[in-house]
Design a protein around this motif. Structure first.
Motif, PDB file in Angstrom:
ATOM      1  N   THR A 129     -26.158  -1.131  16.614  1.00 29.26           N
ATOM      2  CA  THR A 129     -27.595  -0.981  16.416  1.00 29.26           C
ATOM      3  C   THR A 129     -27.967  -0.934  14.939  1.00 29.26           C
ATOM      4  O   THR A 129     -28.940  -1.534  14.524  1.00 29.26           O
ATOM      5  N   ASN A 130     -27.173  -0.252  14.122  1.00 30.49           N
ATOM      6  CA  ASN A 130     -27.529  -0.098  12.718  1.00 30.49           C
ATOM      7  C   ASN A 130     -26.451  -0.634  11.765  1.00 30.49           C
ATOM      8  O   ASN A 130     -26.424  -0.265  10.595  1.00 30.49           O
ATOM      9  N   LEU A 131     -25.576  -1.515  12.229  1.00 33.34           N
ATOM     10  CA  LEU A 131     -24.514  -2.070  11.397  1.00 33.34           C
ATOM     11  C   LEU A 131     -24.457  -3.591  11.523  1.00 33.34           C
ATOM     12  O   LEU A 131     -24.700  -4.142  12.588  1.00 33.34           O
ATOM     13  N   VAL A 132     -24.121  -4.238  10.413  1.00 32.15           N
ATOM     14  CA  VAL A 132     -23.860  -5.674  10.425  1.00 32.15           C
ATOM     15  C   VAL A 132     -22.579  -5.925   9.636  1.00 32.15           C
ATOM     16  O   VAL A 132     -22.170  -5.119   8.813  1.00 32.15           O
ATOM     17  N   SER A 133     -21.971  -7.052   9.886  1.00 36.97           N
ATOM     18  CA  SER A 133     -20.794  -7.482   9.140  1.00 36.97           C
ATOM     19  C   SER A 133     -21.214  -8.649   8.263  1.00 36.97           C
ATOM     20  O   SER A 133     -21.871  -9.579   8.729  1.00 36.97           O
ATOM     21  N   LEU A 134     -20.843  -8.606   6.975  1.00 37.28           N
ATOM     22  CA  LEU A 134     -21.114  -9.705   6.062  1.00 37.28           C
ATOM     23  C   LEU A 134     -19.780 -10.299   5.669  1.00 37.28           C
ATOM     24  O   LEU A 134     -18.893  -9.607   5.175  1.00 37.28           O
ATOM     25  N   GLN A 135     -19.614 -11.587   5.913  1.00 41.12           N
ATOM     26  CA  GLN A 135     -18.341 -12.261   5.649  1.00 41.12           C
ATOM     27  C   GLN A 135     -18.577 -13.383   4.648  1.00 41.12           C
ATOM     28  O   GLN A 135     -19.559 -14.116   4.734  1.00 41.12           O
ATOM     29  N   LEU A 136     -17.668 -13.514   3.678  1.00 40.98           N
ATOM     30  CA  LEU A 136     -17.733 -14.578   2.688  1.00 40.98           C
ATOM     31  C   LEU A 136     -16.681 -15.608   3.039  1.00 40.98           C
ATOM     32  O   LEU A 136     -15.500 -15.298   3.129  1.00 40.98           O
ATOM     33  N   GLU A 137     -17.118 -16.833   3.311  1.00 39.26           N
ATOM     34  CA  GLU A 137     -16.198 -17.923   3.639  1.00 39.26           C
ATOM     35  C   GLU A 137     -16.365 -19.020   2.604  1.00 39.26           C
ATOM     36  O   GLU A 137     -17.479 -19.334   2.190  1.00 39.26           O
TER      37      GLU A 137
END
Length: 97
Positions: free
Chosen positions: A67-75
């Motif tokens: 609900t209050n978290l996201v994942s940020l990925q660098l590709e």
């Protein structure tokens, strides 16, 4: 873009916090500068600095985790050094026209 400063809270590993303000900031991540700045209407813009001689493009992938978290990925993706015939130059492409 908004001129209102971002309020940052920086925290050390021992939990000590330092509060400061800035108009934008960068995080060095996987050898790249990931810049964050406010653009108005309560939105943040996140971008990765690129150099003219880079042989790869950086893609940022954002995925919801909870609900209050996201994942940020660098590709990293190989750049087309021959030229990209499908690219449409526009005001937001950051290319010199």
């Amino acid at each position: 873009m908004s001129d209102a400063p971002l309020q940052l809270i920086l925290e050390d590993t021992d939990g000590t916090q330092l509060e400061t303000t800035c108009t934008r900031f960068a995080v060095m991540w996987q050898g790249r500068e990931v810049w964050i700045q406010q653009v108005g209407n309560g939105q943040l813009m996140i971008g990765v600095d690129v150099d003219e001689n880079d042989t790869e493009y950086a893609n940022l992938l954002l995925r919801p985790l909870a609900t209050n978290l996201v994942s940020l990925q660098l590709e990293m993706e190989p750049a087309d050094l021959e030229g990209d015939d499908e690219h449409v130059h526009g005001p937001d492409c950051n290319h010199d026209h």
